[in-house]
Design an enzyme around this catalytic site. Structure first.
Site, mmCIF file in Angstrom:
data_model
loop_
_atom_site.group_PDB
_atom_site.id
_atom_site.type_symbol
_atom_site.label_atom_id
_atom_site.label_comp_id
_atom_site.label_asym_id
_atom_site.label_seq_id
_atom_site.Cartn_x
_atom_site.Cartn_y
_atom_site.Cartn_z
ATOM 1 N N CYS A 147 59.301 5.940 3.722
ATOM 2 C CA CYS A 147 59.151 5.021 4.329
ATOM 3 C C CYS A 147 57.495 4.560 4.121
ATOM 4 C CB CYS A 147 58.887 5.173 5.993
ATOM 5 S SG CYS A 147 60.455 5.006 6.546
ATOM 6 N N ARG A 182 46.758 12.310 -1.867
ATOM 7 C CA ARG A 182 47.682 12.870 -2.607
ATOM 8 C C ARG A 182 48.572 13.869 -1.713
ATOM 9 N NH1 ARG A 182 45.435 15.845 -6.776
ATOM 10 N NH2 ARG A 182 44.705 13.923 -7.842
ATOM 11 N N SER A 183 48.756 13.355 -0.432
ATOM 12 C CA SER A 183 49.637 14.259 0.324
ATOM 13 C C SER A 183 50.982 14.245 -0.136
ATOM 14 C CB SER A 183 49.684 13.923 1.844
ATOM 15 O OG SER A 183 50.376 12.689 2.137
ATOM 16 N N ASP A 205 42.375 13.020 -4.839
ATOM 17 C CA ASP A 205 42.431 13.577 -3.619
ATOM 18 C C ASP A 205 40.896 14.346 -3.673
ATOM 19 O OD1 ASP A 205 42.502 15.967 -5.035
ATOM 20 O OD2 ASP A 205 44.154 16.647 -3.930
ATOM 21 N N ILE A 206 40.641 15.255 -2.601
ATOM 22 C CA ILE A 206 39.596 15.862 -2.378
ATOM 23 C C ILE A 206 39.066 16.903 -3.549
ATOM 24 C CG2 ILE A 206 40.365 17.755 -1.092
ATOM 25 C CD1 ILE A 206 37.969 16.971 0.931
HETATM 26 N N1 LIG Z 1 50.392 3.644 8.160
HETATM 27 C C1 LIG Z 1 51.360 4.544 8.038
HETATM 28 O O1 LIG Z 1 52.516 4.184 8.005
HETATM 29 C C2 LIG Z 1 51.199 6.078 8.138
HETATM 30 C C3 LIG Z 1 49.850 6.522 8.067
HETATM 31 N N2 LIG Z 1 49.382 7.539 7.888
HETATM 32 C C4 LIG Z 1 47.996 8.092 8.170
HETATM 33 O O2 LIG Z 1 47.481 8.250 6.843
HETATM 34 C C5 LIG Z 1 46.606 9.165 6.778
HETATM 35 C C6 LIG Z 1 46.941 10.558 6.064
HETATM 36 O O3 LIG Z 1 48.211 11.121 6.166
HETATM 37 P P1 LIG Z 1 48.772 12.201 5.434
HETATM 38 O O4 LIG Z 1 48.880 11.859 4.239
HETATM 39 O O5 LIG Z 1 49.825 12.874 6.210
HETATM 40 O O6 LIG Z 1 47.257 13.445 5.373
HETATM 41 P P2 LIG Z 1 47.034 14.770 4.985
HETATM 42 O O7 LIG Z 1 46.080 15.453 5.564
HETATM 43 O O8 LIG Z 1 48.330 15.492 4.414
HETATM 44 O O9 LIG Z 1 46.623 14.111 3.233
HETATM 45 C C7 LIG Z 1 44.916 13.845 3.103
HETATM 46 C C8 LIG Z 1 44.968 13.412 1.811
HETATM 47 O O10 LIG Z 1 43.809 12.972 1.551
HETATM 48 C C9 LIG Z 1 42.763 13.603 0.836
HETATM 49 N N3 LIG Z 1 41.352 13.563 0.988
HETATM 50 C C10 LIG Z 1 40.905 13.831 2.170
HETATM 51 N N4 LIG Z 1 39.586 13.652 2.085
HETATM 52 C C11 LIG Z 1 39.295 13.041 0.945
HETATM 53 C C12 LIG Z 1 38.158 12.656 0.416
HETATM 54 N N5 LIG Z 1 36.971 12.509 0.846
HETATM 55 N N6 LIG Z 1 38.319 12.106 -0.850
HETATM 56 C C13 LIG Z 1 39.496 11.898 -1.424
HETATM 57 N N7 LIG Z 1 40.445 12.315 -0.854
HETATM 58 C C14 LIG Z 1 40.479 12.867 0.219
HETATM 59 C C15 LIG Z 1 43.306 14.933 0.703
HETATM 60 O O11 LIG Z 1 43.165 15.675 -0.403
HETATM 61 C C16 LIG Z 1 44.840 14.867 0.940
HETATM 62 O O12 LIG Z 1 45.576 14.346 -0.317
HETATM 63 C C17 LIG Z 1 46.508 9.581 8.355
HETATM 64 O O13 LIG Z 1 45.434 8.862 8.891
HETATM 65 C C18 LIG Z 1 47.616 9.269 8.883
HETATM 66 O O14 LIG Z 1 47.945 9.067 10.235
HETATM 67 C C19 LIG Z 1 50.433 8.655 7.606
HETATM 68 C C20 LIG Z 1 51.791 8.632 7.485
HETATM 69 C C21 LIG Z 1 52.055 7.052 7.693
#
Ligand SMILES: NC(=O)C1=CN([C@@H]2O[C@H](COP(=O)(O)OP(=O)(O)OC[C@H]3O[C@@H](n4cnc5c(N)ncnc54)[C@H](O)[C@@H]3O)[C@@H](O)[C@H]2O)C=CC1
Ligand SMILES: Nc1nc(=O)c2c([nH]1)NC[C@@H]1CN(c3ccc(C(=O)N[C@@H](CCC(=O)O)C(=O)O)cc3)C=[N+]21
Length: 306
Positions: A147, A182-183, A205-206
């Site tokens: 999605c 890169r989640s 990613d981080i």
């Molecule tokens: N708008 C939407 O439809 C959706 C939004 N989200 C939002 O997206 C965000 C991320 O969700 P997920 O991917 O599930 O989180 P996650 O925690 O699984 O992944 C976070 C990613 O960001 C990277 N990251 C973290 N700090 C970083 C930095 N300083 N520099 C570069 N990369 C960095 C990590 O290495 C990882 O790859 C959350 O805020 C979530 O609420 C998630 C799903 C759907």
């Protein structure tokens, strides 16, 4: 002479969602009853609850039934199995994070493929990475896409970043995109999808930077990934036509000084990854995409019923 306001167009998810909703309404007319989407909320994450509530609202306003089942996480596995076996349930979404570890991936795979509207079942994800677009050999049944990555693609189509002069499947040829995240649920599948469509993608990613690409002249059938040792945003951002960011938490901000003049900036994090000054430099800015994600969810439900 006084300076004029910067020429950045801010595009809100709502306007993009509207055009997709028309497609959903057409799809609804072709089925004889109100489809039922069941959401499972066992997550303590406030973002998950908000997302569930929006999903319910969007369903109610658009001819879908939505039932939120709040269950103790220890009972979730059996509750999903019950919904799998219930013919009245058309689609299932499980809100994450629940355990916040690999058990979440286990639970994700419990959802029956035919009811998975989020598109995270292994079969769908496998097809996506392999650039296989249909489930059957006659190309009748579309393989669903996850999605949130698909919502980003729909936004890029709306913004005409996809060039429709080019053949389907190559429409991002020549575009350079940076994806910061890169989640396994958003960032990595998104990088793969964009690269499969022809873009050169820097996935940040981080830890590090990876490049996803189908190679010179798009000779490869699907993307390949190469490590970019020593690379950081300093290398990627100045090259990028499009910057997509999804870093969780309110601390993170994309370094705007590195942005290309006229870049297209999209934020999918729950927090703002771009500070307001992004409008001084970007040509287009999309501050949030959640509303599009929810409509894509409904679209996935209809596509899986065909
Ligand atoms: N708008 C939407 O439809 C959706 C939004 N989200 C939002 O997206 C965000 C991320 O969700 P997920 O991917 O599930 O989180 P996650 O925690 O699984 O992944 C976070 C990613 O960001 C990277 N990251 C973290 N700090 C970083 C930095 N300083 N520099 C570069 N990369 C960095 C990590 O290495 C990882 O790859 C959350 O805020 C979530 O609420 C998630 C799903 C759907
Ligand atoms: N199985 C599952 N799939 C998900 O996709 C999922 C999930 N679980 N658990 C929770 C996170 C969080 N999430 C968000 C949705 C929308 C916005 C978002 O951008 N919403 C507003 C922005 C709100 C604002 O204006 O700040 C909007 O688009 O208008 C953010 C985050 C999806 N998630």
């Amino acid at each position: 002479m006084a300076e004029e306001k910067p020429h950045c167009k801010v595009v809100l998810a709502n306007s993009i969602a509207k055009s997709l909703l028309e497609e959903v309404h057409d799809g609804l007319k072709k089925i004889d009853r109100k489809p039922l989407l069941v959401g499972f909320l066992s997550s303590a994450d406030p973002a998950a609850r908000v997302y569930a509530e929006w999903t319910g609202k969007t369903c109610n306003e658009n001819g879908f039934a939505f039932e939120l089942r709040e269950v103790d996480r220890e009972l979730l596995e059996d509750a999903i199995i019950d919904a799998n076996n219930d013919a009245k349930v058309d689609g299932i979404i499980v809100y994450y994070p629940i355990f916040g570890n690999r058990q979440d991936q286990y639970l994700q795979q419990i959802v029956d493929v035919s009811k998975d509207v989020e598109g995270l079942s292994h079969r769908y994800i496998f097809n996506m990475y392999q650039n296989i677009r249909f489930l059957d050999e006659h190309n009748q049944k579309k393989s669903l896409l996850p999605c949130t990555p698909l919502a980003v693609i729909k936004i890029l189509e709306y913004l005409r970043i996809y060039n429709t002069i080019l053949p389907y499947g190559n429409r991002l040829h020549g575009r350079t995109v940076t994806v910061i995240n890169r989640s396994e649920v958003v960032g990595r599948p998104l990088a793969a999808l964009l690269a499969n469509d022809g873009a050169c993608v820097y996935s940040v990613d981080i830890e590090d930077v990876q490049q996803f690409h189908r190679g010179e002249g798009l000779r490869k059938r699907r993307h390949e990934v190469v490590e970019k040792p020593g690379w950081t945003l300093e290398n990627c951002l100045p090259l990028s036509d499009v910057v997509i960011s999804g870093v969780p938490g309110d601390k993170y901000k994309v370094p705007l000084n590195l942005l290309r003049e006229g870049a297209v900036c999209i934020n999918f994090s729950s927090e703002r990854n771009f500070s307001p000054e992004v409008k001084e430099k970007a040509s287009i800015y999309v501050p949030a995409i959640g509303k599009v994600t929810i409509v894509v969810l409904l679209r996935n439900l209809l596509v899986s019923k065909r």
